[in-house]
Enzyme design. Structure first.
Site, PDB file in Angstrom:
ATOM      1  N   HIS A 141       0.683  -1.605   0.054  1.00  0.00           N
ATOM      2  CA  HIS A 141       0.185   0.021  -0.010  1.00  0.00           C
ATOM      3  C   HIS A 141       1.096   1.687   0.041  1.00  0.00           C
ATOM      4  O   HIS A 141       1.741   1.050   0.701  1.00  0.00           O
ATOM      5  CB  HIS A 141      -0.953   0.237   1.515  1.00  0.00           C
ATOM      6  CG  HIS A 141      -1.842   0.965   1.193  1.00  0.00           C
ATOM      7  ND1 HIS A 141      -3.117   1.407   0.502  1.00  0.00           N
ATOM      8  CD2 HIS A 141      -2.021   2.408   1.724  1.00  0.00           C
ATOM      9  CE1 HIS A 141      -3.704   2.064   0.470  1.00  0.00           C
ATOM     10  NE2 HIS A 141      -3.237   3.104   1.284  1.00  0.00           N
TER      11      HIS A 141
ATOM     12  N   ASP B 154      -7.138  -2.498   4.182  1.00  0.00           N
ATOM     13  CA  ASP B 154      -5.436  -1.909   4.578  1.00  0.00           C
ATOM     14  C   ASP B 154      -5.113  -1.671   6.002  1.00  0.00           C
ATOM     15  O   ASP B 154      -4.256  -0.772   6.620  1.00  0.00           O
ATOM     16  CB  ASP B 154      -5.484  -1.102   3.592  1.00  0.00           C
ATOM     17  CG  ASP B 154      -5.620  -0.467   2.817  1.00  0.00           C
ATOM     18  OD1 ASP B 154      -5.575  -1.781   1.981  1.00  0.00           O
ATOM     19  OD2 ASP B 154      -6.090   0.240   1.408  1.00  0.00           O
TER      20      ASP B 154
END
Ligand code: GRF
Length: 193
Positions: A114, A150
């Site tokens: 990410h 995430d």
């Protein structure tokens, strides 16, 4: 920790939706002697994903799926992963959220990269949000995937400095270059290498 069985490399699938620059770097890494993984399958939700070109270039099988009927498709993918004896999944710019049912089957065996210093800036448009907030630093994170976006356990992060005249695209470029180094490092890390 993912266990190495004997000296065989762990069969890995990479999931991509776009350019695939992280896929490219993972393939390069997988071919080195020190790599505990081999890349044996590329999965995508996007027939036009640029990253799919690395399939032919590296003689790696690819499978593309329409995710409209997600549950059905995920079960198909699980079946294929089993046939290929895939033990690890690396998400690399994969834009679909996998269901709990899928995640359970690969618990602790799915990684994601990410482009922010998680837990800051989960989701999309990370660079714009970091710049809008006048952050001094941003970066990238490799983490395990759990059912919250995430939010899984962080494996490794790399910090980059945001310059005064930084733009969204200059920051994205700088962070992406770090991602290409961080993902292989994180894989070594989960194998305790
Ligand atoms: C990367 O910035 C990654 O962190 C994010 O999507 C982007 C994918 O880039 N999840 P690429 O397709 O690997 O070039």
């Amino acid at each position: 920790m993912v266990k190495l069985i004997g000296f065989k490399k762990v069969k890995t699938a990479v999931f991509v939706s776009g350019k695939g620059s992280n896929l490219k770097s993972l393939i390069k890494f997988s071919k080195t002697r020190k790599s505990p993984i081999s890349i044996d399958l590329i999965i995508s939700d996007n027939y036009k994903a640029e990253g799919l070109k690395y399939s032919k270039l590296n003689k790696i099988k690819k499978k593309v799926f329409n995710f409209k009927k997600k549950y059905k498709v995920e079960n198909k993918i699980l079946h294929i992963l089993k046939n290929y004896d895939i033990r690890l999944i690396c998400l690399a710019g994969f834009m679909k959220i996998l269901s709990k049912n899928f995640l359970i089957k690969f618990k602790g065996k799915i990684l994601n990269i990410h482009p922010s210093l998680l837990p800051k800036y989960k989701g999309l448009n990370t660079h714009k949000r970091a710049l809008d907030n006048n952050e001094k630093y941003s970066g990238c994170t490799v983490h395990f995937v759990n059912s919250k976006l995430d939010s899984g356990k962080i494996i490794l992060q790399k910090k980059v400095k945001i310059k005064k005249n930084e733009t969204k695209s200059s920051l994205a470029k700088k962070i992406l270059a770090q991602e290409h180094k961080l993902y292989p490092k994180a894989i070594l890390n989960i194998f305790n290498l």
